[in-house]
Design a protein around this motif. Structure first.
Motif, short mmCIF file in Angstrom:
data_model
loop_
_atom_site.label_atom_id
_atom_site.label_comp_id
_atom_site.label_asym_id
_atom_site.label_seq_id
_atom_site.Cartn_x
_atom_site.Cartn_y
_atom_site.Cartn_z
N LYS A 13 -80.36 105.88 24.19
CA LYS A 13 -81.82 105.99 24.63
C LYS A 13 -82.08 106.75 25.70
CE LYS A 13 -83.09 103.44 20.76
NZ LYS A 13 -84.13 103.21 20.15
N LYS A 14 -80.96 107.27 26.36
CA LYS A 14 -81.42 108.01 27.55
C LYS A 14 -82.81 109.09 27.83
CE LYS A 14 -76.60 108.20 28.71
NZ LYS A 14 -75.07 108.81 28.40
N GLN A 15 -83.21 108.56 28.91
CA GLN A 15 -84.79 109.19 28.94
C GLN A 15 -85.80 108.69 28.17
OE1 GLN A 15 -84.69 111.10 31.84
NE2 GLN A 15 -82.86 110.99 32.01
N GLU A 16 -85.45 107.72 27.54
CA GLU A 16 -86.62 106.88 26.72
C GLU A 16 -87.14 105.74 27.45
OE1 GLU A 16 -85.85 106.20 22.48
OE2 GLU A 16 -84.44 108.18 22.61
N THR A 17 -88.42 105.41 27.37
CA THR A 17 -88.87 103.99 27.62
C THR A 17 -88.77 103.09 26.35
OG1 THR A 17 -90.30 105.32 28.97
CG2 THR A 17 -91.05 103.02 28.49
N VAL A 18 -88.13 102.13 27.03
CA VAL A 18 -87.78 101.08 25.88
C VAL A 18 -88.40 99.60 26.49
CG1 VAL A 18 -85.59 102.17 25.30
CG2 VAL A 18 -85.63 100.59 27.12
N ARG A 39 -79.38 90.44 30.85
CA ARG A 39 -78.43 89.97 29.61
C ARG A 39 -79.13 89.61 28.32
NH1 ARG A 39 -76.97 85.25 31.98
NH2 ARG A 39 -78.26 84.34 30.48
N ASP A 40 -78.84 90.02 27.24
CA ASP A 40 -79.10 89.64 26.23
C ASP A 40 -77.86 89.53 25.22
OD1 ASP A 40 -78.42 91.92 24.90
OD2 ASP A 40 -80.31 92.65 24.19
N THR A 41 -77.98 88.93 24.17
CA THR A 41 -76.84 88.69 23.14
C THR A 41 -75.96 89.69 22.95
OG1 THR A 41 -76.14 87.47 21.24
CG2 THR A 41 -77.82 88.90 20.90
N SER A 42 -76.26 91.11 23.16
CA SER A 42 -75.50 92.03 22.81
C SER A 42 -74.84 92.67 24.19
CB SER A 42 -76.33 93.16 22.51
OG SER A 42 -77.04 93.80 23.26
N GLY A 43 -75.22 92.26 25.31
CA GLY A 43 -74.52 92.83 26.47
C GLY A 43 -75.39 92.75 27.73
N ILE A 44 -75.00 93.52 28.96
CA ILE A 44 -75.63 93.36 30.23
C ILE A 44 -75.90 95.03 30.58
CG2 ILE A 44 -75.10 93.29 32.69
CD1 ILE A 44 -73.70 90.63 31.87
N ILE A 45 -77.28 95.19 31.25
CA ILE A 45 -77.80 96.43 31.93
C ILE A 45 -77.90 96.19 33.23
CG2 ILE A 45 -79.79 96.26 30.80
CD1 ILE A 45 -78.40 99.55 31.27
N GLN A 46 -77.49 97.16 34.28
CA GLN A 46 -78.46 97.04 35.36
C GLN A 46 -79.79 97.46 35.46
OE1 GLN A 46 -76.21 97.93 39.05
NE2 GLN A 46 -77.15 99.76 39.46
N GLY A 47 -80.53 96.95 36.01
CA GLY A 47 -81.86 97.29 36.15
C GLY A 47 -82.41 97.62 37.71
N VAL A 48 -83.46 98.48 38.00
CA VAL A 48 -83.47 98.76 39.20
C VAL A 48 -85.25 98.71 39.41
CG1 VAL A 48 -83.10 101.08 39.15
CG2 VAL A 48 -83.32 100.15 41.29
N THR A 71 -90.28 96.37 30.46
CA THR A 71 -90.46 97.89 30.03
C THR A 71 -89.67 98.76 30.71
OG1 THR A 71 -92.24 97.20 29.07
CG2 THR A 71 -92.10 99.41 29.25
N GLY A 72 -88.87 99.64 30.38
CA GLY A 72 -88.19 100.54 31.61
C GLY A 72 -87.81 101.92 30.98
N LYS A 73 -87.28 102.65 31.69
CA LYS A 73 -86.66 103.91 31.43
C LYS A 73 -85.44 104.07 31.46
CE LYS A 73 -87.58 108.76 32.27
NZ LYS A 73 -87.48 109.22 33.52
N GLU A 92 -78.62 103.02 33.95
CA GLU A 92 -79.42 101.99 34.48
C GLU A 92 -80.95 102.17 33.82
OE1 GLU A 92 -79.15 102.23 38.64
OE2 GLU A 92 -80.32 103.94 38.90
N LEU A 93 -81.46 100.88 34.09
CA LEU A 93 -82.73 101.01 33.43
C LEU A 93 -83.99 100.84 34.68
CD1 LEU A 93 -84.03 100.43 30.77
CD2 LEU A 93 -84.28 98.11 31.27
N GLU A 94 -84.51 101.88 34.65
CA GLU A 94 -85.75 101.76 35.96
C GLU A 94 -87.15 100.91 35.43
OE1 GLU A 94 -87.19 105.95 36.79
OE2 GLU A 94 -88.85 105.00 37.42
N ILE A 95 -87.30 100.03 36.13
CA ILE A 95 -88.08 98.93 35.74
C ILE A 95 -89.44 99.29 35.91
CG2 ILE A 95 -88.92 96.59 35.96
CD1 ILE A 95 -85.59 96.01 36.64
N LEU A 96 -90.33 99.39 34.90
CA LEU A 96 -91.64 99.82 34.98
C LEU A 96 -92.74 98.65 34.81
CD1 LEU A 96 -91.52 103.04 32.53
CD2 LEU A 96 -91.25 102.92 35.04
N HIS A 97 -92.37 97.74 33.97
CA HIS A 97 -93.23 96.67 33.77
C HIS A 97 -92.38 95.12 33.49
CE1 HIS A 97 -96.85 94.50 32.96
NE2 HIS A 97 -96.25 93.96 31.76
N ILE A 98 -92.88 94.01 33.89
CA ILE A 98 -91.81 92.90 33.98
C ILE A 98 -92.96 91.86 33.32
CG2 ILE A 98 -90.80 90.90 34.85
CD1 ILE A 98 -89.90 93.00 37.23
#
Ligand code: ASP
Length: 476
Positions: A13-18, A39-48, A71-73, A92-98
């Protein structure tokens, strides 16, 4: 409903907002920027959270293990920050909304590392947290995958999984049974199964021919380190088979599991070698020798069948079932080897009679065992007579089995694997508690639910039970 993306899908999902859901795994506040691993049941992602982001204010209030909706990009990481060989190492996930779904107090122990370093009673008391850790999560997930693989394998081979009762009468496996008092029939008790042995044999009389079950077994043994009062067997029984059929089928399943799920492991010898009990005792002094060529190789699997066990042994103090001079070594329903059948029927040289029992061992641990059964009533009766049971006891305890064997019982045999122990070895763990979601302590306590526990007065009255004061177990 909002569209959820699992963390292991983010690389597509590169470049997408998810939107992702999960826990805050790690938080690193760098002042201008905040890094948050999710972290969720499927893995880990770095967010910023980038400087001047709207999410900065709430980002500052977050703590590890908070439950969040993010919500992040999905961005490509700067080249110098890319990490190869790990999930999401290049994004990485650019964090837009928490959105904080729940807060978390500080955990009683850290779960980001290997929880084997934490005191085990604390881990067992807070097992739900322990299971959040990476290693434990993987152990439990792999356990399911292997179970599922076996189910599919056996279904394709014509097996049916059939559930058998938990509330029943005692079945002899050489241990004590747990008992459950009956309220309706006061003074009477059900027994929890030590194994589904009798039911699975009765299913053969029912004509099912190929049965299996992931069966929970309960054995009330004195606490011995790596035992659990309840454990799981992969239990099987088949009609019109020989030892060879059962051994070969089981080898095929075990080899397929290793090839598919543990390709980094090597099986020392295929077909698995076989060793008579006498040889094992003579050479190694035990009946589950570790025959690995290299005991330092963590990926080496040395399966070994032990065969030609004596069928009877002299009763000893440990024995809870024997009344006479002799008792069974493994399973009272086993058939002797063909060569010894006449000796057996005429009750001669009892100590020399060999059984069809086969045990399977792996790296020095027993992981299963089974046998061909006596399918003729006269033969089964002979076993009990050799053990010194009188007619009344035979009728009371085993009359139903003898009757079933009179009513068109096919020749049959089976096996059961200690499934927890197999998983322990495959996952390179040192005790079976590491592969059981809600394990009990080595001395049989459930520290989450606080069991065993006293029951209320009302329950005792209902059950017609009174407890002798001086027999009460002292909690502390
Ligand atoms: N019921 C046996 C056990 O639990 C296994 C078997 O003979 O199938 O050891």
């Amino acid at each position: 409903m909002k569209q959820r993306t699992y963390i292991n899908e983010l690389s597509e999902k590169k470049q997408e907002t998810v939107i992702i859901y999960g826990w805050i795994n790690v938080r690193r506040d760098q002042g201008k920027m905040i890094f948050l691993d999710f972290r969720d049941t499927s893995g880990i992602i770095q967010g910023v959270i980038l400087p001047n982001s709207n999410a900065m204010e709430i980002g500052k209030t977050l703590r590890e293990e908070f439950v969040v909706e993010i919500t992040g990009k999905v961005n490509e990481r700067p080249e110098k920050n890319k990490k190869s060989g790990i999930l999401n190492g290049d994004i990485e996930l650019e964090i837009l909304h928490i959105n904080v779904l729940n807060e978390s107090a500080t955990l009683p122990f850290p779960i980001s590392g290997d929880t084997r370093e934490v005191n085990e009673s604390i881990r067992l008391k807070y097992r739900y947290l322990d299971l959040r850790s990476d290693r434990m999560h993987k152990n439990i997930a792999n356990r399911f995958k292997i179970q599922n693989f076996i189910r599919n394998y056996l279904e394709k081979d014509g097996f049916l999984e059939i559930e058998t009762p938990l509330l029943s009468a005692p079945t002899p496996e050489g241990s004590r049974s747990y008992v459950v008092p009956s309220r309706i029939y006061k003074g009477s008790f059900y027994s929890l199964p030590q194994s589904p042995q009798q039911y699975k044999q009765l299913l053969m009389v029912s004509g099912f021919e190929k049965y299996f079950q992931f069966a929970r077994c309960m054995r009330d043994e004195d606490t011995r380190g790596d035992r659990q009062p309840e454990f799981t067997q992969l239990d099987m029984e088949m009609s019109f088979v020989t030892e060879e059929d059962i051994i070969q089928l089981n080898e095929k399943i075990l080899i397929s599991i290793v090839e598919k799920y543990y390709p980094e492991k090597r099986i020392q010898q295929i077909p698995f070698p076989r060793m008579p009990y006498k040889e094992a005792m003579g050479k190694y002094g035990n009946d589950r020798p570790d025959i690995r060529e290299d005991k330092t190789d963590a990926n080496l699997l040395a399966f070994l069948w032990i065969v030609d066990f004596p069928m009877f042994e002299k009763t000893g103090e440990d024995n809870v079932d024997g009344t006479g001079e002799w008792t069974f070594t493994h399973n009272p329903f086993s058939k002797p080897r063909d060569e010894d059948f006449e000796k057996f029927m005429s009750k001669e040289s009892i100590g020399e009679i060999l059984t069809t029992q086969y045990d399977i061992t792996l790296n020095g641990l027993e992981i299963g065992g089974g046998s061909i059964r006596n399918h003729k009533p006269s033969a089964l009766r002979t076993t009990f007579e050799i053990m010194g049971y009188n007619n009344e006891r035979i009728e009371n305890n085993f009359g139903h089995m003898l009757k079933a064997l009179e009513l068109g019982a096919p020749p049959h045999g089976g096996i059961a694997w200690g499934f927890d122990r197999l998983m322990m070895i495959l996952e390179q763990e040192l005790n079976i508690r590491e592969v059981i979601a809600f394990a009990k302590t080595g001395d049989g306590k459930d520290l989450i639910m606080n069991a065993p526990a006293e029951i209320s007065n009302r329950q005792r009255v209902d059950l017609g039970i009174s407890i002798k004061k001086d027999s009460l177990w002292k909690r502390y």
